[in-house]
Design a protein around this motif. Structure first.
Motif, PDB file in Angstrom:
ATOM      1  N   VAL A   1      -0.357   6.358  -6.498  1.00  9.33           N
ATOM      2  CA  VAL A   1      -1.618   5.612  -6.617  1.00  9.33           C
ATOM      3  C   VAL A   1      -2.366   5.686  -5.292  1.00  9.33           C
ATOM      4  O   VAL A   1      -1.874   5.218  -4.262  1.00  9.33           O
ATOM      5  CB  VAL A   1      -1.356   4.135  -6.988  1.00  9.33           C
ATOM      6  CG1 VAL A   1      -2.680   3.382  -7.081  1.00  9.33           C
ATOM      7  CG2 VAL A   1      -0.575   4.051  -8.286  1.00  9.33           C
ATOM      8  N   GLU A   2      -3.558   6.267  -5.307  1.00  7.63           N
ATOM      9  CA  GLU A   2      -4.374   6.345  -4.110  1.00  7.63           C
ATOM     10  C   GLU A   2      -4.973   4.981  -3.791  1.00  7.63           C
ATOM     11  O   GLU A   2      -5.429   4.275  -4.693  1.00  7.63           O
ATOM     12  CB  GLU A   2      -5.502   7.368  -4.285  1.00  7.63           C
ATOM     13  CG  GLU A   2      -5.053   8.806  -4.152  1.00  7.63           C
ATOM     14  CD  GLU A   2      -4.531   9.097  -2.740  1.00  7.63           C
ATOM     15  OE1 GLU A   2      -5.230   8.789  -1.753  1.00  7.63           O
ATOM     16  OE2 GLU A   2      -3.403   9.611  -2.637  1.00  7.63           O
ATOM     17  N   PRO A   3      -4.991   4.584  -2.520  1.00  8.17           N
ATOM     18  CA  PRO A   3      -5.565   3.274  -2.168  1.00  8.17           C
ATOM     19  C   PRO A   3      -7.061   3.233  -2.450  1.00  8.17           C
ATOM     20  O   PRO A   3      -7.765   4.224  -2.270  1.00  8.17           O
ATOM     21  CB  PRO A   3      -5.277   3.160  -0.665  1.00  8.17           C
ATOM     22  CG  PRO A   3      -5.088   4.565  -0.194  1.00  8.17           C
ATOM     23  CD  PRO A   3      -4.490   5.317  -1.339  1.00  8.17           C
ATOM     24  N   ALA A   4      -7.537   2.072  -2.884  1.00  9.27           N
ATOM     25  CA  ALA A   4      -8.963   1.916  -3.169  1.00  9.27           C
ATOM     26  C   ALA A   4      -9.786   2.080  -1.904  1.00  9.27           C
ATOM     27  O   ALA A   4     -10.925   2.565  -1.947  1.00  9.27           O
ATOM     28  CB  ALA A   4      -9.221   0.547  -3.796  1.00  9.27           C
ATOM     29  N   SER A   5      -9.232   1.687  -0.766  1.00  9.27           N
ATOM     30  CA  SER A   5      -9.902   1.854   0.530  1.00  9.27           C
ATOM     31  C   SER A   5      -8.885   2.362   1.534  1.00  9.27           C
ATOM     32  O   SER A   5      -7.740   1.927   1.537  1.00  9.27           O
ATOM     33  CB  SER A   5     -10.496   0.526   1.009  1.00  9.27           C
ATOM     34  OG  SER A   5     -10.980   0.644   2.329  1.00  9.27           O
ATOM     35  N   ARG A   6      -9.316   3.290   2.382  1.00 11.90           N
ATOM     36  CA  ARG A   6      -8.396   3.837   3.379  1.00 11.90           C
ATOM     37  C   ARG A   6      -8.296   2.935   4.612  1.00 11.90           C
ATOM     38  O   ARG A   6      -7.415   3.123   5.450  1.00 11.90           O
ATOM     39  CB  ARG A   6      -8.816   5.259   3.781  1.00 11.90           C
ATOM     40  CG  ARG A   6      -8.848   6.225   2.602  1.00 11.90           C
ATOM     41  CD  ARG A   6      -8.964   7.663   3.054  1.00 11.90           C
ATOM     42  NE  ARG A   6      -7.706   8.174   3.554  1.00 11.90           N
ATOM     43  CZ  ARG A   6      -6.694   8.613   2.789  1.00 11.90           C
ATOM     44  NH1 ARG A   6      -6.799   8.566   1.467  1.00 11.90           N
ATOM     45  NH2 ARG A   6      -5.600   9.082   3.337  1.00 11.90           N
TER      46      ARG A   6
ATOM     47  N   THR B 281       0.817  -1.212   0.000  1.00 14.14           N
ATOM     48  CA  THR B 281       0.000   0.000   0.000  1.00 14.14           C
ATOM     49  C   THR B 281       0.849   1.261   0.000  1.00 14.14           C
ATOM     50  O   THR B 281       0.608   2.187  -0.770  1.00 14.14           O
ATOM     51  CB  THR B 281      -0.945  -0.003   1.220  1.00 14.14           C
ATOM     52  OG1 THR B 281      -1.780  -1.159   1.181  1.00 14.14           O
ATOM     53  CG2 THR B 281      -1.827   1.244   1.223  1.00 14.14           C
TER      54      THR B 281
ATOM     55  N   VAL C 143      -8.254  -1.117   5.301  1.00 18.24           N
ATOM     56  CA  VAL C 143      -8.287  -2.501   4.812  1.00 18.24           C
ATOM     57  C   VAL C 143      -8.292  -3.444   6.008  1.00 18.24           C
ATOM     58  O   VAL C 143      -7.466  -3.309   6.920  1.00 18.24           O
ATOM     59  CB  VAL C 143      -7.067  -2.793   3.911  1.00 18.24           C
ATOM     60  CG1 VAL C 143      -7.060  -4.258   3.487  1.00 18.24           C
ATOM     61  CG2 VAL C 143      -7.080  -1.879   2.695  1.00 18.24           C
TER      62      VAL C 143
END
Length: 347
Positions: A322-327, A314, A329
Protein backbone atom coordinates in the motif's frame (compact mmCIF):
# COMPACT_ATOMS: atom_id res chain seq x y z
CA UNK A 1 -7.28 -27.55 -1.16
CA UNK A 2 -7.97 -29.75 1.87
CA UNK A 3 -8.98 -32.60 -0.42
CA UNK A 4 -5.80 -32.27 -2.42
CA UNK A 5 -3.69 -32.15 0.74
CA UNK A 6 -5.25 -35.42 1.80
CA UNK A 7 -4.37 -37.01 -1.54
CA UNK A 8 -0.80 -35.84 -2.09
CA UNK A 9 2.02 -33.73 -0.67
CA UNK A 10 2.33 -30.17 -1.98
CA UNK A 11 5.54 -29.90 -4.00
CA UNK A 12 8.03 -27.15 -4.73
CA UNK A 13 6.63 -26.99 -8.25
CA UNK A 14 3.11 -26.41 -6.86
CA UNK A 15 4.33 -23.44 -4.83
CA UNK A 16 6.26 -22.05 -7.82
CA UNK A 17 3.23 -22.31 -10.13
CA UNK A 18 0.85 -20.72 -7.62
CA UNK A 19 3.27 -17.89 -6.84
CA UNK A 20 4.12 -17.28 -10.49
CA UNK A 21 7.86 -17.83 -10.06
CA UNK A 22 10.43 -20.52 -10.88
CA UNK A 23 11.25 -23.49 -8.70
CA UNK A 24 14.73 -22.02 -8.26
CA UNK A 25 13.27 -18.82 -6.81
CA UNK A 26 11.12 -20.80 -4.38
CA UNK A 27 14.18 -22.76 -3.31
CA UNK A 28 16.15 -19.57 -2.70
CA UNK A 29 13.39 -18.10 -0.56
CA UNK A 30 12.87 -21.22 1.53
CA UNK A 31 16.59 -21.54 2.10
CA UNK A 32 16.94 -17.95 3.28
CA UNK A 33 18.92 -16.63 0.30
CA UNK A 34 19.12 -12.82 0.16
CA UNK A 35 19.17 -12.38 -3.64
CA UNK A 36 15.37 -12.31 -3.98
CA UNK A 37 13.24 -9.15 -4.09
CA UNK A 38 11.26 -8.50 -0.92
CA UNK A 39 7.85 -8.56 -2.63
CA UNK A 40 8.70 -11.85 -4.35
CA UNK A 41 9.94 -13.30 -1.06
CA UNK A 42 6.73 -12.28 0.69
CA UNK A 43 4.56 -13.76 -2.10
CA UNK A 44 6.41 -17.07 -2.08
CA UNK A 45 6.25 -17.41 1.71
CA UNK A 46 2.55 -16.53 1.75
CA UNK A 47 1.84 -19.05 -1.01
CA UNK A 48 3.82 -21.78 0.72
CA UNK A 49 1.89 -21.18 3.92
CA UNK A 50 -1.46 -21.13 2.15
CA UNK A 51 -0.78 -24.38 0.30
CA UNK A 52 0.52 -26.07 3.41
CA UNK A 53 3.91 -26.80 1.86
CA UNK A 54 6.14 -29.01 4.03
CA UNK A 55 9.58 -29.88 2.60
CA UNK A 56 10.93 -33.33 3.29
CA UNK A 57 14.56 -32.33 3.76
CA UNK A 58 14.63 -28.87 5.35
CA UNK A 59 13.59 -27.32 8.60
CA UNK A 60 11.66 -24.46 6.99
CA UNK A 61 8.54 -23.38 8.84
CA UNK A 62 6.02 -20.79 7.69
CA UNK A 63 6.70 -17.38 9.25
CA UNK A 64 4.57 -16.50 12.25
CA UNK A 65 5.54 -12.85 12.67
CA UNK A 66 6.95 -9.92 10.73
CA UNK A 67 10.12 -8.08 11.72
CA UNK A 68 10.96 -4.38 11.49
CA UNK A 69 14.33 -2.72 12.05
CA UNK A 70 14.58 0.64 13.83
CA UNK A 71 17.92 2.22 12.92
CA UNK A 72 19.42 4.99 15.04
CA UNK A 73 22.67 6.95 15.31
CA UNK A 74 22.59 7.31 19.11
CA UNK A 75 20.41 5.95 21.90
CA UNK A 76 21.19 8.26 24.84
CA UNK A 77 18.63 10.89 23.88
CA UNK A 78 15.21 11.54 25.46
CA UNK A 79 13.91 12.35 21.98
CA UNK A 80 15.04 8.99 20.56
CA UNK A 81 13.79 7.10 23.61
CA UNK A 82 10.30 8.55 23.28
CA UNK A 83 10.03 7.90 19.54
CA UNK A 84 11.30 4.34 20.12
CA UNK A 85 8.62 3.83 22.78
CA UNK A 86 5.97 4.63 20.17
CA UNK A 87 7.62 2.29 17.67
CA UNK A 88 7.73 -0.50 20.26
CA UNK A 89 4.09 0.04 21.27
CA UNK A 90 2.89 -0.11 17.66
CA UNK A 91 5.08 -3.11 16.80
CA UNK A 92 3.79 -5.01 19.83
CA UNK A 93 0.18 -4.18 19.01
CA UNK A 94 0.62 -5.42 15.44
CA UNK A 95 2.42 -8.64 16.53
CA UNK A 96 5.60 -7.49 14.79
CA UNK A 97 9.12 -8.22 15.97
CA UNK A 98 11.38 -5.20 16.38
CA UNK A 99 15.16 -5.04 15.94
CA UNK A 100 16.89 -1.88 17.19
CA UNK A 101 20.16 -1.34 15.40
CA UNK A 102 22.84 1.31 15.25
CA UNK A 103 23.10 2.93 11.85
CA UNK A 104 25.76 1.65 9.47
CA UNK A 105 28.86 3.82 9.37
CA UNK A 106 29.16 6.65 6.87
CA UNK A 107 31.23 4.54 4.46
CA UNK A 108 28.28 2.15 4.13
CA UNK A 109 25.80 5.00 3.81
CA UNK A 110 27.86 6.56 1.01
CA UNK A 111 28.68 3.47 -1.07
CA UNK A 112 26.07 1.72 -3.17
CA UNK A 113 27.58 -1.77 -2.97
CA UNK A 114 28.14 -1.54 0.79
CA UNK A 115 24.64 -0.17 1.30
CA UNK A 116 23.12 -3.05 -0.69
CA UNK A 117 25.07 -5.56 1.41
CA UNK A 118 23.81 -3.91 4.61
CA UNK A 119 20.20 -4.03 3.42
CA UNK A 120 20.68 -7.69 2.42
CA UNK A 121 21.78 -8.44 5.98
CA UNK A 122 18.52 -6.98 7.25
CA UNK A 123 16.55 -9.14 4.80
CA UNK A 124 18.38 -12.23 5.98
CA UNK A 125 17.22 -11.38 9.50
CA UNK A 126 13.63 -11.39 8.24
CA UNK A 127 13.21 -7.60 8.16
CA UNK A 128 10.27 -6.47 5.99
CA UNK A 129 10.65 -2.74 6.65
CA UNK A 130 13.16 -0.24 8.06
CA UNK A 131 12.53 2.87 10.16
CA UNK A 132 15.36 5.39 10.34
CA UNK A 133 15.48 7.93 13.18
CA UNK A 134 17.14 11.27 12.31
CA UNK A 135 19.84 9.57 10.22
CA UNK A 136 22.44 11.66 8.46
CA UNK A 137 23.45 10.90 4.86
CA UNK A 138 21.02 8.00 4.33
CA UNK A 139 20.78 8.30 0.52
CA UNK A 140 22.70 5.16 -0.48
CA UNK A 141 20.87 2.99 2.07
CA UNK A 142 17.50 4.41 1.03
CA UNK A 143 18.22 3.67 -2.63
CA UNK A 144 19.49 0.18 -1.85
CA UNK A 145 16.33 -0.58 0.14
CA UNK A 146 14.16 0.74 -2.70
CA UNK A 147 15.99 -1.37 -5.27
CA UNK A 148 15.25 -4.60 -3.42
CA UNK A 149 11.74 -3.64 -2.36
CA UNK A 150 12.29 -3.07 1.37
CA UNK A 151 10.15 -0.12 2.56
CA UNK A 152 12.10 2.59 4.38
CA UNK A 153 10.45 5.32 6.48
CA UNK A 154 12.39 8.20 8.02
CA UNK A 155 11.42 9.96 11.26
CA UNK A 156 12.58 13.60 11.17
CA UNK A 157 14.74 13.16 8.07
CA UNK A 158 17.78 15.36 7.69
CA UNK A 159 16.97 16.09 4.03
CA UNK A 160 13.33 16.75 3.15
CA UNK A 161 14.20 17.70 -0.45
CA UNK A 162 14.69 14.07 -1.54
CA UNK A 163 11.42 13.11 -3.27
CA UNK A 164 12.02 9.40 -2.65
CA UNK A 165 11.94 9.76 1.15
CA UNK A 166 8.79 8.76 3.03
CA UNK A 167 8.93 10.70 6.27
CA UNK A 168 7.12 11.21 9.56
CA UNK A 169 7.72 14.44 11.43
CA UNK A 170 5.97 17.29 13.16
CA UNK A 171 5.07 20.87 12.31
CA UNK A 172 8.53 22.20 13.16
CA UNK A 173 8.03 25.61 11.55
CA UNK A 174 4.78 26.16 13.41
CA UNK A 175 6.40 25.02 16.66
CA UNK A 176 9.28 27.48 16.31
CA UNK A 177 6.85 30.27 15.57
CA UNK A 178 4.54 29.39 18.48
CA UNK A 179 7.44 29.35 20.95
CA UNK A 180 8.62 32.76 19.79
CA UNK A 181 5.11 34.26 19.73
CA UNK A 182 4.67 33.15 23.35
CA UNK A 183 7.73 35.16 24.36
CA UNK A 184 6.71 38.16 22.25
CA UNK A 185 3.31 38.15 23.96
CA UNK A 186 5.14 38.35 27.30
CA UNK A 187 6.83 41.53 26.10
CA UNK A 188 10.24 40.13 25.13
CA UNK A 189 12.03 41.64 22.14
CA UNK A 190 15.66 40.60 22.63
CA UNK A 191 14.95 36.94 22.02
CA UNK A 192 17.89 34.64 21.37
CA UNK A 193 17.88 31.42 19.39
CA UNK A 194 20.09 28.37 20.00
CA UNK A 195 19.19 25.68 17.49
CA UNK A 196 20.49 22.51 15.92
CA UNK A 197 22.80 22.12 12.92
CA UNK A 198 21.90 23.65 9.56
CA UNK A 199 22.22 20.16 8.03
CA UNK A 200 19.03 19.21 9.90
CA UNK A 201 15.75 20.00 8.12
CA UNK A 202 13.92 20.11 11.47
CA UNK A 203 16.45 22.60 12.88
CA UNK A 204 16.13 24.81 9.81
CA UNK A 205 12.34 24.80 9.94
CA UNK A 206 12.27 25.71 13.64
CA UNK A 207 14.65 28.60 12.99
CA UNK A 208 12.46 29.79 10.10
CA UNK A 209 9.46 29.71 12.45
CA UNK A 210 11.36 31.87 14.95
CA UNK A 211 12.29 34.36 12.23
CA UNK A 212 8.71 34.44 10.93
CA UNK A 213 7.31 35.27 14.38
CA UNK A 214 9.89 37.99 14.92
CA UNK A 215 9.21 39.46 11.49
CA UNK A 216 5.44 39.46 12.02
CA UNK A 217 5.98 41.40 15.26
CA UNK A 218 8.19 43.93 13.48
CA UNK A 219 11.27 42.85 15.42
CA UNK A 220 14.58 42.40 13.62
CA UNK A 221 16.51 39.53 15.27
CA UNK A 222 19.97 40.52 16.44
CA UNK A 223 22.37 38.24 14.50
CA UNK A 224 24.57 38.04 17.61
CA UNK A 225 21.73 36.27 19.44
CA UNK A 226 21.18 33.54 16.82
CA UNK A 227 23.27 30.38 17.15
CA UNK A 228 23.21 26.88 15.66
CA UNK A 229 25.24 23.90 16.82
CA UNK A 230 24.13 20.46 17.88
CA UNK A 231 21.13 19.10 19.80
CA UNK A 232 22.92 18.62 23.13
CA UNK A 233 23.11 19.91 26.69
CA UNK A 234 26.74 20.87 26.08
CA UNK A 235 25.74 23.06 23.13
CA UNK A 236 23.09 24.84 25.20
CA UNK A 237 25.53 25.38 28.06
CA UNK A 238 28.31 26.81 25.86
CA UNK A 239 26.12 29.10 23.75
CA UNK A 240 23.96 30.02 26.74
CA UNK A 241 27.02 31.28 28.61
CA UNK A 242 28.14 33.27 25.57
CA UNK A 243 24.74 34.92 25.10
CA UNK A 244 24.24 35.68 28.78
CA UNK A 245 27.64 37.37 29.09
CA UNK A 246 27.12 39.73 26.13
CA UNK A 247 27.04 43.47 26.91
CA UNK A 248 23.34 43.39 25.95
CA UNK A 249 22.16 39.82 26.73
CA UNK A 250 18.81 38.46 25.62
CA UNK A 251 15.83 38.53 27.98
CA UNK A 252 14.60 35.24 26.49
CA UNK A 253 16.02 32.26 24.58
CA UNK A 254 14.26 29.76 22.35
CA UNK A 255 16.13 26.45 22.31
CA UNK A 256 15.99 24.07 19.35
CA UNK A 257 15.27 21.14 21.66
CA UNK A 258 14.91 20.34 25.35
CA UNK A 259 18.52 19.22 25.74
CA UNK A 260 19.76 22.60 24.52
CA UNK A 261 17.26 24.25 26.89
CA UNK A 262 18.62 22.23 29.84
CA UNK A 263 22.10 23.52 28.98
CA UNK A 264 20.79 27.10 28.87
CA UNK A 265 19.18 26.67 32.30
CA UNK A 266 22.48 25.39 33.67
CA UNK A 267 24.36 28.34 32.13
CA UNK A 268 21.90 30.71 33.80
CA UNK A 269 22.35 28.95 37.14
CA UNK A 270 26.13 29.14 36.93
CA UNK A 271 26.00 32.86 36.09
CA UNK A 272 23.41 33.69 38.72
CA UNK A 273 20.75 34.67 36.16
CA UNK A 274 17.29 34.02 37.61
CA UNK A 275 14.78 32.13 35.45
CA UNK A 276 12.21 33.45 34.62
CA UNK A 277 12.73 36.74 36.51
CA UNK A 278 15.76 37.71 34.39
CA UNK A 279 15.62 35.17 31.56
CA UNK A 280 12.79 33.20 29.97
CA UNK A 281 13.62 29.87 28.29
CA UNK A 282 11.54 27.75 25.90
CA UNK A 283 12.51 24.24 24.78
CA UNK A 284 11.32 22.02 21.96
CA UNK A 285 10.10 18.37 22.11
CA UNK A 286 8.45 18.42 25.56
CA UNK A 287 10.31 15.32 26.67
CA UNK A 288 9.70 14.01 30.22
CA UNK A 289 12.81 15.82 31.49
CA UNK A 290 10.96 19.15 30.92
CA UNK A 291 8.89 18.34 34.02
CA UNK A 292 12.00 17.85 36.19
CA UNK A 293 14.10 20.89 35.41
CA UNK A 294 14.32 23.80 37.85
CA UNK A 295 12.21 25.71 37.03
CA UNK A 296 9.97 23.38 35.04
CA UNK A 297 10.54 23.97 31.33
CA UNK A 298 8.07 25.56 28.94
CA UNK A 299 8.42 23.52 25.76
CA UNK A 300 6.92 22.92 22.32
CA UNK A 301 5.20 19.55 22.50
CA UNK A 302 5.98 17.07 19.75
CA UNK A 303 3.92 13.85 19.70
CA UNK A 304 7.11 11.77 19.77
CA UNK A 305 5.48 8.44 20.60
CA UNK A 306 2.78 9.20 18.02
CA UNK A 307 5.46 9.77 15.39
CA UNK A 308 6.91 6.35 16.22
CA UNK A 309 3.52 4.68 15.98
CA UNK A 310 2.79 6.40 12.67
CA UNK A 311 6.14 5.24 11.29
CA UNK A 312 5.30 1.59 12.11
CA UNK A 313 1.83 1.84 10.59
CA UNK A 314 3.25 3.45 7.45
CA UNK A 315 6.10 1.01 6.88
CA UNK A 316 3.89 -2.05 7.49
CA UNK A 317 1.33 -0.73 5.01
CA UNK A 318 4.12 -0.22 2.47
CA UNK A 319 5.36 -3.76 3.11
CA UNK A 320 1.86 -4.96 2.26
CA UNK A 321 1.98 -3.08 -1.05
CA UNK A 322 0.00 0.00 0.00
CA UNK A 323 1.53 3.29 -1.11
CA UNK A 324 1.28 6.08 1.49
CA UNK A 325 -1.26 8.80 0.73
CA UNK A 326 1.44 11.38 1.49
CA UNK A 327 5.20 10.95 1.41
CA UNK A 328 5.67 13.58 4.14
CA UNK A 329 3.38 13.35 7.17
CA UNK A 330 3.54 16.10 9.80
CA UNK A 331 1.85 15.74 13.20
CA UNK A 332 0.72 18.88 15.00
CA UNK A 333 2.80 20.59 17.69
CA UNK A 334 1.50 22.62 20.64
CA UNK A 335 3.03 24.71 23.42
CA UNK A 336 3.18 23.42 27.00
CA UNK A 337 3.61 26.44 29.27
CA UNK A 338 5.34 25.80 32.60
CA UNK A 339 7.53 27.88 34.90
CA UNK A 340 10.56 28.87 32.80
CA UNK A 341 8.87 31.79 31.03
CA UNK A 342 7.55 35.07 32.43
CA UNK A 343 6.88 38.72 31.50
CA UNK A 344 9.81 40.81 30.34
CA UNK A 345 8.89 43.42 32.95
CA UNK A 346 10.36 41.09 35.58
CA UNK A 347 13.72 41.02 33.84
Amino acid sequence: MAGRAARERVTLADVAQAAGVTKGTVSKVLNGRSDVAADTRARVLATATELGYRPTTSQWEPPRTRTLAAVIDVLDSPYISNVLQGILDAATASHTNLLVRLAPDRAVRATRAAARAWVAEQQEAGVVGIIGLTLGEPTAVLRAATEVGVPFVMVDPVDLDDPTVVSIGSTNWAGGRTATEHLLALGHRRIGWIGGPQTSAAARERLHGYRAAMGSAGVEPDPALVRGDWFSVESGLAHGRELLTLPHPPTAIVAGDDEIAVGVLEAARQLGVAVPAQLSVVGFDDTPQAMWTTPRLTSVHQPLAGMGRMAVETVLAMAAGVEPASRHVELATSLTVRDSTGPVGEA
